[in-house]
Design an enzyme around this catalytic site. Sequence first.
Site, mmCIF file in Angstrom:
data_model
loop_
_atom_site.group_PDB
_atom_site.id
_atom_site.type_symbol
_atom_site.label_atom_id
_atom_site.label_comp_id
_atom_site.label_asym_id
_atom_site.label_seq_id
_atom_site.Cartn_x
_atom_site.Cartn_y
_atom_site.Cartn_z
ATOM 1 C CG ASP A 192 -38.767 -2.944 -8.223
ATOM 2 O OD1 ASP A 192 -39.897 -2.417 -8.216
ATOM 3 O OD2 ASP A 192 -37.732 -2.327 -7.917
ATOM 4 C CE1 TYR A 252 -32.415 4.458 -7.185
ATOM 5 C CE2 TYR A 252 -34.776 4.576 -7.586
ATOM 6 C CZ TYR A 252 -33.666 4.958 -6.864
ATOM 7 O OH TYR A 252 -33.782 5.832 -5.821
ATOM 8 C CE LYS A 261 -42.133 5.537 -8.894
ATOM 9 N NZ LYS A 261 -41.430 6.743 -8.465
#
Length: 461
Positions: A265, A170, A294
């Site tokens: 990522d 994702y 994050k």
Amino acid sequence: MSAGIPDAAAGGAGTAADGEALADGAALGDVNLVEFERARKVIPGGVNSPVRAFRSVGGTPRFMVSASGPYITDVDGREYVDLVASWGPAILGHAHPSVVSAVQEAAARGLSFGASTPAETALAEAVRLRVPIVDKLRLVSTGTEATMTAIRLARGFTGRPLLIKFAGHYHGHSDGLLAEAGSGLATLAMPGSAGVTEATAAQTLVLPYNDLPAVRAAFEQHGPDIAAVITEAAAANMGVVPPDPGFNAALVDLAHEFGALVILDEVLTGFRVGPAGFWGLDRSYTPDLLTFGKVIGGGMPLAALGGRAEIMDYLAPNGPVYQAGTLSGNPVAVAAGLATLAAADDTVYARLDATAAIISNAVSDALTSAGVAHRVQRAGNLFSFVFGSFETAPRTYAEVQQQEAWRYRPFFHAMLDAGVSLPPSVFEAWFVTAAHDDAAIARILSALPAAAAAAAAARPE
């Protein structure tokens, strides 16, 4: 009713919006149910991010009003030991004093200027110290924006249209990245998303994870048109599935052989599994671009992409690849990120690793004692569980999907009833914080026998 709940929430549960049934497992009068019904009248599905709807595990979503250290508190005043950690950013624990102080001081100077600030440069310098392969960094607001921009940049730099991604990975919800994605799409069992055109989807080649022969075959067939391969540094949105040893390094070598770039990522793993993220655990390879989110924002909306200067300089205003954002590098978010990275020292990472080992081992022991077949999946201090009998650890999205996911629902609710908040989907990673002390860990451990027994008693739905 807990203090701070708006009067509008006190009007009774009533009936579900849009003719939907009341959520299972919630008694009338429960403040979480009242809030959920109120939200569903004005917010699609009652949530602003799909996994929060509890569709995978059933029951009523919890509406949180405060958090401190390893604990979160809902609108009913119930306290939970938190193993979601805002999906990663609360690495130090919720409302860490140094982060809160930095945010308050920054907010007092102004919430947003629409202009550059020295703190943005300081954060870029802090990232470069931790990840020295990042020559330059561009700050954005979300992980989706970071990966979307990295892909546009890779296409602009190479002049090629195609992208390779891996099934179950994702990378945010931008068009072209939702085919066979993990995270919310895995939770909702959706193959993709409406609203994405066939032409857009056709520019993404979806391959099985940990399958280098499939990557080589794709390059041999489409090599001159492939701009980049994007991969999670370690898959953590279909549950945790680490790369095979040497996979990331081999991926870089293969992409470079055909003139393509590699986008690593690290939105979830960056600065979470170590001071330099997952890349820092094995520095034998050099991706061309990296994305962060994050932890880099310390719980505030902040993300980034970075990499080699010659590629990054293709971004406007130096180059022809356009990207902009009014709130990019927001001073309050940057302050939170700087304070978080400053406090996340070697002691913090040692604590995270030790706590993750204690909890994951204890969950595994409880499940084993209850006769529940499972696998523990780990990538640094991230971990998750795959329910069912597997001769070897799952390495691909297809293998993860074969698990007995129906065992997670009763396990989740038993833990929640005992005051432990887990990710509301079996297809998500578990997150610990440096604030999980002996008392918090003891509460988790005491809840495990009943939860494991509930998983053992579960039957397919």
